[in-house]
Structures are given as structure tokens and as C-alpha cells.
Design an enzyme around this catalytic site. Structure first.
Site, PDB file in Angstrom:
ATOM      1  N   TYR A 197       0.847  -1.200   0.000  1.00 29.35           N
ATOM      2  CA  TYR A 197       0.000   0.000   0.000  1.00 29.35           C
ATOM      3  C   TYR A 197       0.881   1.247   0.000  1.00 29.35           C
ATOM      4  O   TYR A 197       0.908   2.004   0.959  1.00 29.35           O
ATOM      5  CB  TYR A 197      -0.940  -0.005   1.211  1.00 29.35           C
ATOM      6  CG  TYR A 197      -1.966  -1.132   1.193  1.00 29.35           C
ATOM      7  CD1 TYR A 197      -1.928  -2.113   0.201  1.00 29.35           C
ATOM      8  CD2 TYR A 197      -2.967  -1.227   2.138  1.00 29.35           C
ATOM      9  CE1 TYR A 197      -2.853  -3.141   0.173  1.00 29.35           C
ATOM     10  CE2 TYR A 197      -3.903  -2.255   2.114  1.00 29.35           C
ATOM     11  CZ  TYR A 197      -3.838  -3.215   1.133  1.00 29.35           C
ATOM     12  OH  TYR A 197      -4.758  -4.231   1.112  1.00 29.35           O
ATOM     13  N   LYS A 212       4.803 -15.334  -0.036  1.00 30.77           N
ATOM     14  CA  LYS A 212       4.506 -15.838  -1.379  1.00 30.77           C
ATOM     15  C   LYS A 212       5.806 -15.705  -2.168  1.00 30.77           C
ATOM     16  O   LYS A 212       5.838 -15.173  -3.280  1.00 30.77           O
ATOM     17  CB  LYS A 212       3.364 -15.028  -2.008  1.00 30.77           C
ATOM     18  CG  LYS A 212       2.810 -15.617  -3.308  1.00 30.77           C
ATOM     19  CD  LYS A 212       2.142 -16.975  -3.124  1.00 30.77           C
ATOM     20  CE  LYS A 212       1.912 -17.643  -4.463  1.00 30.77           C
ATOM     21  NZ  LYS A 212       1.407 -19.033  -4.327  1.00 30.77           N
ATOM     22  N   ASP A 272      -1.609 -18.521  -0.131  1.00 27.78           N
ATOM     23  CA  ASP A 272      -2.745 -19.294  -0.656  1.00 27.78           C
ATOM     24  C   ASP A 272      -3.047 -20.496   0.237  1.00 27.78           C
ATOM     25  O   ASP A 272      -4.193 -20.738   0.637  1.00 27.78           O
ATOM     26  CB  ASP A 272      -2.515 -19.707  -2.123  1.00 27.78           C
ATOM     27  CG  ASP A 272      -1.093 -20.156  -2.410  1.00 27.78           C
ATOM     28  OD1 ASP A 272      -0.229 -20.068  -1.506  1.00 27.78           O
ATOM     29  OD2 ASP A 272      -0.830 -20.604  -3.541  1.00 27.78           O
ATOM     30  N   ASP A 324      -4.129  -7.613   5.566  1.00 27.36           N
ATOM     31  CA  ASP A 324      -5.464  -7.043   5.365  1.00 27.36           C
ATOM     32  C   ASP A 324      -6.452  -8.144   4.998  1.00 27.36           C
ATOM     33  O   ASP A 324      -7.521  -8.290   5.600  1.00 27.36           O
ATOM     34  CB  ASP A 324      -5.383  -5.995   4.240  1.00 27.36           C
ATOM     35  CG  ASP A 324      -6.666  -5.200   4.076  1.00 27.36           C
ATOM     36  OD1 ASP A 324      -7.582  -5.359   4.906  1.00 27.36           O
ATOM     37  OD2 ASP A 324      -6.751  -4.423   3.115  1.00 27.36           O
ATOM     38  N   ASP A 379      -9.554 -10.072   7.501  1.00 25.42           N
ATOM     39  CA  ASP A 379     -10.991 -10.122   7.201  1.00 25.42           C
ATOM     40  C   ASP A 379     -11.478 -11.565   7.110  1.00 25.42           C
ATOM     41  O   ASP A 379     -12.578 -11.895   7.567  1.00 25.42           O
ATOM     42  CB  ASP A 379     -11.308  -9.396   5.882  1.00 25.42           C
ATOM     43  CG  ASP A 379     -11.605  -7.920   6.112  1.00 25.42           C
ATOM     44  OD1 ASP A 379     -11.024  -7.344   7.055  1.00 25.42           O
ATOM     45  OD2 ASP A 379     -12.414  -7.343   5.363  1.00 25.42           O
TER      46      ASP A 379
HETATM   47 MG    MG Z   1      -9.832  -4.659   5.267  1.00 23.48          MG
END
Ligand code: MG
Ligand code: NAI
Length: 351
Positions: free
Chosen positions: A133, A183, A216, A240, A244
């Protein structure tokens, strides 16, 4: 004395913050903890009125507080990137809140969508200020067939080391097990670097078990064997998504808390429920206050009041376990005010 900046925000943000404040007041009075609050109306409503989510000197104003308690921001008609980049992201970055902490637990009385979810109890530690980000990049040849976009990821030795150290130190206080999300088989520059630095830091914590999993496979294990995790550390993007997913595994988004921490305590840290402003139920007094209340407990812990924090969490556990103090998202019919009253009563009577 600890000074707290309170930003209720939009929609159910103010409803759940009112509840968290009532619980904080009760526990603070009981333990003689001196908390002072200053409330700010920074929100999408303010944006519509004045053209900005917060004033120009907003960050400077907040810098004088010990902690920030936030409800949620976002409202139909105001693009989500305005509320995010106009308030949340500037706060996280200006105050070097490099840890995003997201505890996940499956509580008694809360139905997980998984068949096997008893005993799930882990924490996602997300790197919060660098990684994927970043603002570095741009768009070329706008509007032409060869239009393109480039977005750079930024991984630094300092940034990876401090988030890894935080995860290992946290694991020491829990069940002593860290899983690093990676990854490095597909992303060949930044993630092998991440793996290298995390492994270097792991050597400093020989008492903590450590392994590394590709994102994954890790996502699949969150669903298939969520009980196996203790502390999971990941980059900004991976953290992130994992947090969730983990919140979904735990049952309701209304329960999930988060902390944006500057562990050095040089700048204020920010505590907020994971959920948004929920325009679909706002104003009806039915929002689940648990996410905000648990976030307030994380704040008490950060302000070095572990006993008060534990009592708030225990009160929450007990209201969730009892059918008449569950809100509609958990299949109950209690109002936000009913749950708040029950939480306050339990906090006062806990010993
Ligand atoms: Mg989020
Ligand atoms: P949301 O989390 O607000 O709502 C998703 C669904 O979960 C809705 O059906 C809502 O009623 C339910 N829900 C959420 N929290 C609840 C609670 N405490 N009790 C009971 N039910 C609850 O996410 P959505 O709808 O995607 O976003 C709404 C607005 O909130 C948007 O403007 C979004 O940008 C903003 N948002 C802000 C966040 C923040 O301030 N950190 C985080 C996520 C979204």
C-alpha cells in the site's frame, strides 16, 4: 491521566462508541483510572459541510493525545477513498502506527460459519505502513489503448524487522507460535527479502516456534484448521486480507476489534472496531457494540491497565454467551443499549 481523542465518525460509529464509553467509564471508575475524553466530529458529514474529513491541523491536534478511539467513517455519497485517505490513512502514517493488530476468537454463543471452530484464538499482526500500500507509482498514456498503471511495493529491513519483533514478542506472551505469511515462490524480490528478515529475527526468539506459509495455502488453513494458529504476521496486503477472512471465521463482523499501534508509544495509537458505519442499520439502535468495546479493552491494555482490560473482555464474553444480551447480527433481539447496560453491570460486579 490518559487523554483520549474520540472520533465517533459516521453511522453506527457514534452508537457503538457511546457504548464503549459507558463501559470504559464504569471500569475506569472501579479501578480509579483517570481517563479524559475530547470528542471530534470528523466524519463524512463534516466532509459534506466543509470539504474535508478533518481540519488542516487535525494530525497536530491528535498528536497531543495518548490514544485515539474511533467508531467508523464512510457514508453513501462520499467516495470511500475520501474517508480512507482523508482520515484513517493519514493518522496511521503520521503516527507511525506500524502494527495493525487483529485478535480473532470464536466466543461461546457466537456461531461460526465453520463446522469446527471451537477454541479458535489467534491474532493477526499486519504490517500497517509500507508494503503493497504505497503511493509510489503512476498511470501512463491515459485514455489510449496502451494505457498502463504501475504500483510499487516497498519492503524495508527496518519495517520488516520491527513488525516481526512485535509478532515474536506477542507470541511469547501467548502460546509461543508465529506463522509468517509469504509468497516468495511467486513474488521473487520483496517476499524472499521478507522471509530472510523474518527468519533472522526468529533466531533472536529461540523459545518461539516459527514457520512460514504461502498465502494461498495459509488462507485454506484458516478455514480448515483455524485452531492451529497463535500469532500470524503478514505484510500490509496479506495481513489485510487474512484479517478479514479470520473475522469471518469468527462469526460476526460486529465483534472484531483492531488496534493501530505505535509500540514505541512516541505517538498516539488508534483503536477501532473492524466494521464500517453500516448505513443499512444506522440510527436504529441495534448495532452490536462488541467490536468497539473489545477495541476499548485493547486500548486499556496499551495504556497499561491489563486488569481493567481483562474485566471488559470477560464482561463481553458473558454477554455474548447469554441469548438475551445478543444483538440481531447474532440472532438475538437485544438493542445496543440493552447490551451496554448488561456490560456495565457485569463490569461493576466483577472482582
Ligand atoms: Mg480490510
Ligand atoms: P460495514 O461493516 O459497515 O457493514 C457490513 C454489514 O455488516 C452490514 O450489513 C452491516 O449492517 C453489518 N454490520 C457491521 N457492523 C455491525 C455491527 N456492529 N452490528 C451489527 N451489524 C453490523 O461495511 P460496508 O457496508 O461495506 O461499509 C459501509 C461504510 O463503512 C462504507 O462507507 C465503508 O467505506 C465504511 N467502512 C469504514 C471502515 C472504517 O471506518 N474503518 C471499515 C469498513 C467500512
Amino acid at each position: 491521566m490518559s487523554s483520549i481523542a474520540v472520533i465517533p465518525g459516521d453511522g453506527i460509529g457514534s452508537e457503538v462508541i457511546e457504548s464503549a464509553r459507558a463501559v470504559l467509564d464504569a471500569v475506569a471508575a472501579k479501578h480509579e483510572i483517570d481517563l479524559s475524553y475530547t470528542e471530534f466530529d470528523w466524519s463524512c458529514q463534516r466532509y459534506e459541510r466543509e470539504g474535508a474529513m478533518m481540519p488542516d491541523d487535525g494530525i497536530e491536534t491528535l498528536s497531543r493525545f495518548d490514544a485515539i478511539l474511533l467508531g467508523a467513517v464512510g457514508w453513501p455519497g462520499v467516495p470511500d477513498h475520501v474517508s480512507l485517505w482523508g482520515l484513517l490513512i493519514p493518522i496511521r502514517r503520521a503516527f507511525r502506527q506500524y502494527v495493525n493488530l487483529r485478535p480473532i476468537r470464536v466466543f461461546d454463543g457466537v456461531a461460526s460459519p465453520l463446522r469446527q471452530a471451537d477454541g479458535v484464538d489467534f491474532v493477526v499482526v499486519r504490517e500497517n505502513v509500507e508494503g503493497e500500500y504505497s503511493e509510489i507509482g503512476g498511470r501512463l498514456n491515459r485514455g489510449f489503448p496502451d494505457e498502463m498503471a504501475v504500483q510499487e511495493s516497498v519492503f524495508t529491513r527496518a519495517g520488516i524487522s520491527r513488525i516481526a519483533d512485535f509478532a515474536f514478542e506477542l507470541a511469547r506472551k501467548r502460546r509461543g507460535y508465529v506463522t509468517s505469511a509469504t509468497k516468495s515462490n511467486g513474488i521473487v524480490h520483496t517476499l524472499p527479502f521478507w522471509d530472510q528478515i523474518v527468519a533472522e529475527r526468529a533466531e533472536q526468539f529461540p523459545d518461539v516456534r516459527f514457520d512460514s506459509e504461502h498465502i494461498d495455502a495459509l488462507a485454506a488453513k484458516f478455514v480448515l484448521q483455524p485452531q492451529r494458529f497463535d500469532v500470524v504476521v503478514g505484510s500490509n496486503l496479506f495481513g489485510d486480507i487474512l484479517s478479514d477472512l479470520a473475522a469471518a471465521v469468527a462469526g460476526s463482523i460486529g465483534i472484531a476489534p483492531s488496534a493501530n499501534l505505535d509500540p514505541t508509544k512516541r505517538y498516539p495509537s488508534m483503536f477501532e472496531p473492524v466494521h464500517g458505519s453500516a448505513p443499512d442499520i444506522a440510527g436504529r439502535g441495534v448495532a452490536n457494540p462488541a467490536g468497539a468495546v473489545w477495541s476499548a479493552a485493547l486500548m486499556l491494555e496499551h495504556l497499561r491497565h491489563p486488569q481493567a482490560a481483562a474485566e471488559v473482555l470477560a464482561a463481553m464474553e458473558s454477554t455474548l454467551a447469554s441469548p438475551d444480551t445478543r444483538t440481531a447480527d447474532l440472532g438475538g433481539s437485544a438493542s445496543t443499549a440493552d447490551v451496554t447496560q448488561a456490560l456495565v453491570t457485569r463490569v461493576i460486579s466483577a472482582r
